[in-house]
Design a protein around this motif. Structure first.
Motif, mmCIF file in Angstrom:
data_model
loop_
_atom_site.group_PDB
_atom_site.id
_atom_site.type_symbol
_atom_site.label_atom_id
_atom_site.label_comp_id
_atom_site.label_asym_id
_atom_site.label_seq_id
_atom_site.Cartn_x
_atom_site.Cartn_y
_atom_site.Cartn_z
ATOM 1 N N LEU A 1 0.865 4.357 45.628
ATOM 2 C CA LEU A 1 0.917 5.475 46.566
ATOM 3 C C LEU A 1 0.632 6.788 45.857
ATOM 4 C CD1 LEU A 1 4.248 4.466 48.333
ATOM 5 C CD2 LEU A 1 1.918 3.815 48.996
ATOM 6 N N SER A 2 -0.043 7.677 46.549
ATOM 7 C CA SER A 2 -0.222 9.040 46.096
ATOM 8 C C SER A 2 0.757 9.907 46.881
ATOM 9 C CB SER A 2 -1.661 9.496 46.337
ATOM 10 O OG SER A 2 -1.875 10.797 45.839
ATOM 11 N N THR A 3 1.523 10.729 46.182
ATOM 12 C CA THR A 3 2.567 11.478 46.859
ATOM 13 C C THR A 3 2.704 12.866 46.243
ATOM 14 O OG1 THR A 3 4.824 11.199 47.718
ATOM 15 C CG2 THR A 3 4.501 10.753 45.383
ATOM 16 N N VAL A 4 3.337 13.777 46.961
ATOM 17 C CA VAL A 4 3.601 15.115 46.437
ATOM 18 C C VAL A 4 4.802 15.045 45.506
ATOM 19 C CG1 VAL A 4 4.292 17.468 47.027
ATOM 20 C CG2 VAL A 4 2.624 16.270 48.455
ATOM 21 N N ALA A 5 4.630 15.497 44.271
ATOM 22 C CA ALA A 5 5.745 15.529 43.311
ATOM 23 C C ALA A 5 6.629 16.745 43.559
ATOM 24 C CB ALA A 5 5.217 15.542 41.886
ATOM 25 N N TRP A 6 6.021 17.889 43.829
ATOM 26 C CA TRP A 6 6.730 19.092 44.239
ATOM 27 C C TRP A 6 5.711 20.098 44.764
ATOM 28 C CZ3 TRP A 6 6.779 17.903 38.865
ATOM 29 C CH2 TRP A 6 5.937 18.692 38.076
ATOM 30 N N GLN A 7 6.200 21.090 45.486
ATOM 31 C CA GLN A 7 5.367 22.204 45.939
ATOM 32 C C GLN A 7 6.114 23.496 45.652
ATOM 33 O OE1 GLN A 7 3.190 22.101 49.792
ATOM 34 N NE2 GLN A 7 4.222 24.036 50.263
ATOM 35 N N LEU A 8 5.484 24.379 44.889
ATOM 36 C CA LEU A 8 6.040 25.690 44.560
ATOM 37 C C LEU A 8 4.976 26.744 44.809
ATOM 38 C CD1 LEU A 8 7.801 24.801 41.168
ATOM 39 C CD2 LEU A 8 8.879 25.015 43.411
ATOM 40 N N ASP A 9 5.360 27.821 45.472
ATOM 41 C CA ASP A 9 4.415 28.894 45.802
ATOM 42 C C ASP A 9 3.183 28.341 46.517
ATOM 43 O OD1 ASP A 9 6.057 30.829 44.579
ATOM 44 O OD2 ASP A 9 5.209 30.337 42.612
ATOM 45 N N ALA A 10 3.411 27.361 47.413
ATOM 46 C CA ALA A 10 2.373 26.725 48.228
ATOM 47 C C ALA A 10 1.362 25.924 47.408
ATOM 48 C CB ALA A 10 1.652 27.752 49.100
ATOM 49 N N LYS A 11 1.654 25.672 46.128
ATOM 50 C CA LYS A 11 0.787 24.867 45.273
ATOM 51 C C LYS A 11 1.477 23.538 44.991
ATOM 52 C CE LYS A 11 -1.343 28.879 43.045
ATOM 53 N NZ LYS A 11 -1.537 29.618 41.764
ATOM 54 N N ARG A 12 0.746 22.447 45.217
ATOM 55 C CA ARG A 12 1.329 21.127 45.084
ATOM 56 C C ARG A 12 0.968 20.468 43.753
ATOM 57 N NH1 ARG A 12 0.129 22.296 49.881
ATOM 58 N NH2 ARG A 12 -2.081 21.762 49.698
ATOM 59 N N ALA A 13 1.951 19.790 43.166
ATOM 60 C CA ALA A 13 1.712 18.846 42.074
ATOM 61 C C ALA A 13 1.898 17.454 42.659
ATOM 62 C CB ALA A 13 2.684 19.078 40.933
ATOM 63 N N TYR A 14 1.143 16.483 42.135
ATOM 64 C CA TYR A 14 1.129 15.152 42.734
ATOM 65 C C TYR A 14 1.611 14.098 41.745
ATOM 66 C CZ TYR A 14 -1.688 17.415 46.326
ATOM 67 O OH TYR A 14 -2.133 18.248 47.327
ATOM 68 N N ALA A 15 1.933 12.933 42.289
ATOM 69 C CA ALA A 15 2.345 11.796 41.460
ATOM 70 C C ALA A 15 1.765 10.522 42.044
ATOM 71 C CB ALA A 15 3.862 11.700 41.407
ATOM 72 N N LEU A 16 1.593 9.531 41.180
ATOM 73 C CA LEU A 16 1.274 8.168 41.589
ATOM 74 C C LEU A 16 2.582 7.400 41.597
ATOM 75 C CD1 LEU A 16 -1.318 6.519 42.272
ATOM 76 C CD2 LEU A 16 -1.251 5.679 39.906
ATOM 77 N N GLU A 17 2.841 6.629 42.661
ATOM 78 C CA GLU A 17 4.153 6.003 42.839
ATOM 79 C C GLU A 17 4.038 4.522 43.149
ATOM 80 O OE1 GLU A 17 7.967 6.149 45.904
ATOM 81 O OE2 GLU A 17 6.882 8.001 45.467
ATOM 82 N N GLY A 18 4.943 3.762 42.567
ATOM 83 C CA GLY A 18 5.161 2.374 42.946
ATOM 84 C C GLY A 18 6.566 2.222 43.479
#
Length: 495
Positions: A284-301
């Protein structure tokens, strides 16, 4: 003086509140177990009213221990993801049971959508697959089957658990509460476009969700609102789904850094940076966090059954008296005696995605004892992690090391077995409540105590290291036996 960060950690089996200093020291903790409701096979529900009452009780307890609300700098919230709550905006009361992330009632809906050819488009927009795990199909099912939701009209509010808690925390006698969700939780609904960060009309139509009932999507840190339920006002400044909070709490802030949480289920996330990763091996591709409307992403199992397997062995089967005795039982035998346990008690998650698969214990003979079965249950944690490591590597994101946390990893035997089977260094923090820690870090950033997550990551503290030491032949034999066992379960599910 406001000295503490307060975290509400609303999990699947319990609700807890924790009081932490900005240095990462836990001052107080309170927890209450949540009632699990199983109205039909494959169905799992919670009482949202109970979730709120327990959250309120544990929060009041730790605030009293802090010396009052004026000692709390900010509140951070972390929660079981994908669980959906339905409530009345006017009364603030639940309109139906909360459908829990483990619930499988929409398996046929997801199968029909998959057979109709929708999965590729859903994955491209959301980073997720068509599975009853995610919130969208749950919402559609509820709208079609619980008439009181449609009858509520504009009064209907729908949200994941952090939305419900924030509504209740910020509601007053004169007005309703804030109806918001953070980007990490929104990214698990299958209703949010992961690239743009907004609700997607096409996905909402596909699952039959009412747009007007959904919350506003916001950052994971900031001054979202204030609760006055505890005397002095306390700002709510951090929010994230439990697995993203644990990723932050484990300081997995750079691409490639990986954590695994072994709680009710097991969830492994690898930090991927500013571009949503694309999986070709059913991760899965998912949002790791969002700060100041900018997202960091993660790959998840995502593995659906981990600690809940031990709870089942204890409470339903009576094979053990306490979770703590599993370590001694595992050590009491030289190996698993040929026994393999595939813990598909609520289906198989990644990388198999077989919601209708059922658990199995195979390889039993008269020579086996309960110790072999318990050891096989613990071994299943490393086996499932190895399946995911193989899928991550195939997607070009192999793990150099693994940071573990969650209630299960207090078991030293299991932590060492994880290192042995994965063949990599495993790190375990001295303070294992990394989910709460991540929420505290976000609250600290949102309230201005920290300038960013890098500065907040000092809260993580010391770690213990486990190095692999298993003979290669023993490891290969273990994995071959697991492969046969899991393929048998997958084959039966597909029959």
């Amino acid at each position: 003086m406001r000295d503490y960060l307060l975290v509400i950690d609303e999990g699947t089996t319990s609700t807890r509140a924790m009081l932490l200093t900005p240095g990462g020291e836990c001052i107080a903790t309170r927890a209450i177990e949540l009632t699990q409701h199983y109205p039909q096979p494959g169905w799992v529900e919670h009482d949202a009213g109970e979730i709120w009452r327990h959250s309120l009780a544990v929060t009041e307890a730790v605030i009293a221990e802090a010396g009052g609300a004026d000692r709390i700098a900010a509140i951070g919230i972390t929660n079981q993801r994908e669980t959906v709550v339905f409530w009345d905006k006017t009364t603030g009361e639940p309109l139906a049971p909360a459908i829990v992330w483990q619930d499988r009632r929409t398996a046929s809906i997801c199968r029909d959508l998959k057979e109709a050819g929708h999965e590729a488009a859903v994955q491209a927009k959301t980073g997720l697959l068509l599975d009853p795990y995610f919130s969208g199909s749950k919402i559609g099912w509820a709208m079609a089957n619980w008439p009181q939701l449609k009858e509520a009209g504009d009064r209907l509010a729908i949200g994941t658990v952090e939305s419900w808690l924030i509504w209740k925390l910020t509601a007053t006698e004169n007005r309703g509460g804030l109806h918001i969700t953070d980007a990490t939780n929104a990214s698990r609904t299958a209703l949010m476009a992961i690239g743009s960060g907004g609700w997607d009309d096409g996905l909402i139509d596909l699952f039959g969700a009412p747009t007007a009932a959904l919350p506003e999507i916001v950052d994971c840190a900031g001054r979202f609102g204030e609760t006055t339920l505890f005397g002095a006002g306390i700002p709510i400044c951090g929010m994230a789904g439990d697995q993203q909070a644990a990723t932050i709490g484990q300081s997995c802030l750079q691409p490639g850094e990986t954590k695994a949480t072994f709680g009710t289920g097991a969830f492994i996330l690898t930090q991927a940076g500013a571009i949503p990763p694309v999986s070709h091996h059913r991760l899965l591709s998912t949002v790791a966090w969002q700060l100041d409307a900018k997202r960091a992403y993660a790959l998840e199992g995502s593995v659906f059954v981990a600690g809940s397997l031990i709870k089942w062995l204890r409470d339903s089967i009576g094979l053990i008296g306490t979770a703590a005795e599993t370590e001694a039982l595992a050590r009491s035998v030289a190996d698993n005696g040929g026994v393999y346990l595939v813990p598909a008690l609520s289906g198989l998650g990644a990388p198999w995605w077989q919601p209708e698969a059922r658990a199995s214990i195979s390889g039993l003979s008269f020579t086996n004892t309960r110790a072999h079965i318990v050891r096989a249950a613990l071994e299943a944690m490393a086996h499932q992690a190895h399946d995911l490591k193989t899928a991550f590597a195939a997607d070009g994101v192999d793990w150099a090391s693994l940071r573990i946390d969650g209630g299960m990893v207090a078991n030293n035997w299991m932590a060492q077995d994880m290192a042995d089977i994965l063949g990599i260094t495993v790190e375990r923090p001295a303070f294992a409540e990394t989910t709460a820690l991540g929420a505290a870090m976000l609250a600290g950033v949102g309230s201005g105590l920290f300038n960013g997550l890098e500065e907040a990551s000092a809260m993580r503290g010391a770690v213990e290291v486990f190095e692999p030491g298993m003979d290669g032949g023993v490891r290969a034999a273990r994995l071959a036996g697991w492969q046969r066992a899991v393929e048998s379960v997958v084959g039966l599910a597909g029959a």
